[in-house]
Motif scaffolding. Sequence first.
Motif, PDB file in Angstrom:
ATOM      1  N   ALA A   5       0.829  -1.205   0.000  1.00 52.62           N
ATOM      2  CA  ALA A   5       0.000   0.000   0.000  1.00 52.62           C
ATOM      3  C   ALA A   5       0.860   1.250   0.000  1.00 52.62           C
ATOM      4  CB  ALA A   5      -0.932   0.001   1.210  1.00 52.62           C
ATOM      5  N   VAL A   6       1.916   1.268   0.785  1.00 48.25           N
ATOM      6  CA  VAL A   6       2.799   2.429   0.846  1.00 48.25           C
ATOM      7  C   VAL A   6       3.555   2.585  -0.461  1.00 48.25           C
ATOM      8  CG1 VAL A   6       4.823   3.416   1.983  1.00 48.25           C
ATOM      9  CG2 VAL A   6       3.005   2.379   3.344  1.00 48.25           C
ATOM     10  N   ASP A   7       4.058   1.490  -1.012  1.00 47.66           N
ATOM     11  CA  ASP A   7       4.822   1.544  -2.254  1.00 47.66           C
ATOM     12  C   ASP A   7       3.957   1.978  -3.432  1.00 47.66           C
ATOM     13  OD1 ASP A   7       7.047   0.730  -0.883  1.00 47.66           O
ATOM     14  OD2 ASP A   7       6.875  -1.373  -1.483  1.00 47.66           O
ATOM     15  N   ALA A   8       2.666   1.728  -3.370  1.00 49.07           N
ATOM     16  CA  ALA A   8       1.774   2.071  -4.474  1.00 49.07           C
ATOM     17  C   ALA A   8       1.506   3.573  -4.550  1.00 49.07           C
ATOM     18  CB  ALA A   8       0.456   1.319  -4.327  1.00 49.07           C
ATOM     19  N   LEU A   9       1.690   4.270  -3.448  1.00 51.03           N
ATOM     20  CA  LEU A   9       1.445   5.711  -3.430  1.00 51.03           C
ATOM     21  C   LEU A   9       2.668   6.469  -3.921  1.00 51.03           C
ATOM     22  CD1 LEU A   9      -0.405   6.160  -0.042  1.00 51.03           C
ATOM     23  CD2 LEU A   9      -1.373   6.182  -2.318  1.00 51.03           C
ATOM     24  N   SER A  10       2.426   7.614  -4.489  1.00 45.22           N
ATOM     25  CA  SER A  10       3.502   8.473  -4.945  1.00 45.22           C
ATOM     26  C   SER A  10       4.329   8.944  -3.742  1.00 45.22           C
ATOM     27  CB  SER A  10       2.919   9.683  -5.663  1.00 45.22           C
ATOM     28  OG  SER A  10       3.892  10.666  -5.864  1.00 45.22           O
ATOM     29  N   PRO A  11       5.634   9.096  -3.920  1.00 46.74           N
ATOM     30  CA  PRO A  11       6.462   9.640  -2.826  1.00 46.74           C
ATOM     31  C   PRO A  11       6.055  11.057  -2.440  1.00 46.74           C
ATOM     32  CG  PRO A  11       7.842   8.686  -4.546  1.00 46.74           C
ATOM     33  CD  PRO A  11       6.432   8.675  -5.058  1.00 46.74           C
ATOM     34  N   LEU A  12       5.333  11.739  -3.283  1.00 48.05           N
ATOM     35  CA  LEU A  12       4.900  13.096  -2.971  1.00 48.05           C
ATOM     36  C   LEU A  12       3.768  13.130  -1.954  1.00 48.05           C
ATOM     37  CD1 LEU A  12       4.970  14.637  -6.542  1.00 48.05           C
ATOM     38  CD2 LEU A  12       6.664  14.898  -4.733  1.00 48.05           C
ATOM     39  N   VAL A  13       3.104  12.014  -1.753  1.00 46.44           N
ATOM     40  CA  VAL A  13       1.979  11.981  -0.810  1.00 46.44           C
ATOM     41  C   VAL A  13       2.486  12.096   0.629  1.00 46.44           C
ATOM     42  CG1 VAL A  13       0.074  10.564   0.058  1.00 46.44           C
ATOM     43  CG2 VAL A  13       0.507  10.711  -2.390  1.00 46.44           C
ATOM     44  N   PRO A  15       5.062  13.859   2.037  1.00 45.01           N
ATOM     45  CA  PRO A  15       5.200  15.241   2.523  1.00 45.01           C
ATOM     46  C   PRO A  15       3.868  15.971   2.641  1.00 45.01           C
ATOM     47  CG  PRO A  15       6.734  14.832   0.718  1.00 45.01           C
ATOM     48  CD  PRO A  15       5.856  13.634   0.837  1.00 45.01           C
ATOM     49  N   VAL A  16       2.927  15.662   1.749  1.00 40.34           N
ATOM     50  CA  VAL A  16       1.609  16.293   1.833  1.00 40.34           C
ATOM     51  C   VAL A  16       0.940  15.915   3.151  1.00 40.34           C
ATOM     52  CG1 VAL A  16      -0.722  16.297   0.838  1.00 40.34           C
ATOM     53  CG2 VAL A  16       1.273  16.499  -0.647  1.00 40.34           C
ATOM     54  N   LEU A  17       0.999  14.616   3.496  1.00 39.40           N
ATOM     55  CA  LEU A  17       0.404  14.173   4.758  1.00 39.40           C
ATOM     56  C   LEU A  17       1.133  14.770   5.958  1.00 39.40           C
ATOM     57  CD1 LEU A  17      -0.364  10.448   3.923  1.00 39.40           C
ATOM     58  CD2 LEU A  17      -1.957  12.379   4.012  1.00 39.40           C
ATOM     59  N   ALA A  18       2.458  14.891   5.869  1.00 40.81           N
ATOM     60  CA  ALA A  18       3.229  15.485   6.971  1.00 40.81           C
ATOM     61  C   ALA A  18       2.851  16.951   7.165  1.00 40.81           C
ATOM     62  CB  ALA A  18       4.717  15.347   6.700  1.00 40.81           C
ATOM     63  N   GLN A  19       2.726  17.689   6.072  1.00 42.79           N
ATOM     64  CA  GLN A  19       2.329  19.091   6.172  1.00 42.79           C
ATOM     65  C   GLN A  19       0.902  19.233   6.694  1.00 42.79           C
ATOM     66  OE1 GLN A  19       3.866  22.134   5.689  1.00 42.79           O
ATOM     67  NE2 GLN A  19       5.664  20.806   5.858  1.00 42.79           N
ATOM     68  N   PHE A  20       0.030  18.339   6.249  1.00 41.45           N
ATOM     69  CA  PHE A  20      -1.349  18.363   6.718  1.00 41.45           C
ATOM     70  C   PHE A  20      -1.398  18.127   8.229  1.00 41.45           C
ATOM     71  CE2 PHE A  20      -5.508  16.078   7.184  1.00 41.45           C
ATOM     72  CZ  PHE A  20      -6.306  17.189   7.000  1.00 41.45           C
ATOM     73  N   ALA A  21      -0.634  17.147   8.694  1.00 42.57           N
ATOM     74  CA  ALA A  21      -0.584  16.864  10.137  1.00 42.57           C
ATOM     75  C   ALA A  21      -0.035  18.059  10.904  1.00 42.57           C
ATOM     76  CB  ALA A  21       0.255  15.616  10.386  1.00 42.57           C
ATOM     77  N   ALA A  22       0.981  18.712  10.360  1.00 48.79           N
ATOM     78  CA  ALA A  22       1.559  19.882  11.032  1.00 48.79           C
ATOM     79  C   ALA A  22       0.551  21.024  11.107  1.00 48.79           C
ATOM     80  CB  ALA A  22       2.817  20.333  10.298  1.00 48.79           C
ATOM     81  N   ASP A  33     -11.890  23.388   6.107  1.00 52.08           N
ATOM     82  CA  ASP A  33     -10.735  23.239   5.218  1.00 52.08           C
ATOM     83  C   ASP A  33     -10.041  21.896   5.453  1.00 52.08           C
ATOM     84  OD1 ASP A  33     -11.247  25.764   4.225  1.00 52.08           O
ATOM     85  OD2 ASP A  33      -9.752  26.743   5.509  1.00 52.08           O
ATOM     86  N   ALA A  34      -9.901  21.527   6.709  1.00 55.30           N
ATOM     87  CA  ALA A  34      -9.270  20.245   7.041  1.00 55.30           C
ATOM     88  C   ALA A  34     -10.081  19.085   6.467  1.00 55.30           C
ATOM     89  CB  ALA A  34      -9.130  20.101   8.555  1.00 55.30           C
ATOM     90  N   LEU A  35     -11.393  19.164   6.560  1.00 53.65           N
ATOM     91  CA  LEU A  35     -12.256  18.115   6.018  1.00 53.65           C
ATOM     92  C   LEU A  35     -12.124  18.033   4.499  1.00 53.65           C
ATOM     93  CD1 LEU A  35     -14.396  15.965   6.514  1.00 53.65           C
ATOM     94  CD2 LEU A  35     -16.115  17.772   6.350  1.00 53.65           C
ATOM     95  N   ALA A  36     -12.084  19.182   3.848  1.00 55.91           N
ATOM     96  CA  ALA A  36     -11.948  19.208   2.386  1.00 55.91           C
ATOM     97  C   ALA A  36     -10.611  18.611   1.952  1.00 55.91           C
ATOM     98  CB  ALA A  36     -12.084  20.635   1.870  1.00 55.91           C
ATOM     99  N   ILE A  37      -9.544  18.962   2.640  1.00 51.37           N
ATOM    100  CA  ILE A  37      -8.221  18.431   2.300  1.00 51.37           C
ATOM    101  C   ILE A  37      -8.159  16.936   2.562  1.00 51.37           C
ATOM    102  CG2 ILE A  37      -5.771  18.494   2.909  1.00 51.37           C
ATOM    103  CD1 ILE A  37      -6.187  21.533   3.431  1.00 51.37           C
ATOM    104  N   ALA A  38      -8.693  16.505   3.695  1.00 53.12           N
ATOM    105  CA  ALA A  38      -8.680  15.070   4.021  1.00 53.12           C
ATOM    106  C   ALA A  38      -9.467  14.275   2.981  1.00 53.12           C
ATOM    107  CB  ALA A  38      -9.254  14.839   5.417  1.00 53.12           C
ATOM    108  N   GLY A  39     -10.594  14.798   2.561  1.00 54.95           N
ATOM    109  CA  GLY A  39     -11.386  14.120   1.542  1.00 54.95           C
ATOM    110  C   GLY A  39     -10.656  14.042   0.215  1.00 54.95           C
TER     111      GLY A  39
END
Length: 77
Positions: A5-13, A15-22, A33-39
Amino acid sequence: MENLAVDALSPLVIPVLAQFAAKLAGKLLAPSDALAIAGFVRRLANAMLPKNLYSQYACVTAAIRREVSFQSSHRGA
């Protein structure tokens, strides 16, 4: 299975998740906004994952189908 599952995702995802968590941790996003981004990230990840990733796990496949059905029936509500 988890690595697939992790390997199937782009490596760019990642940092996006890390920034979202931050942003969430710093309370820098409005809840809507958080709901829209998470969706968006969820739909993006679903589009990027192989369609047969969970085919050997019937209970997971059933849960995903229920979630898709629920999301489809409540879209625009």
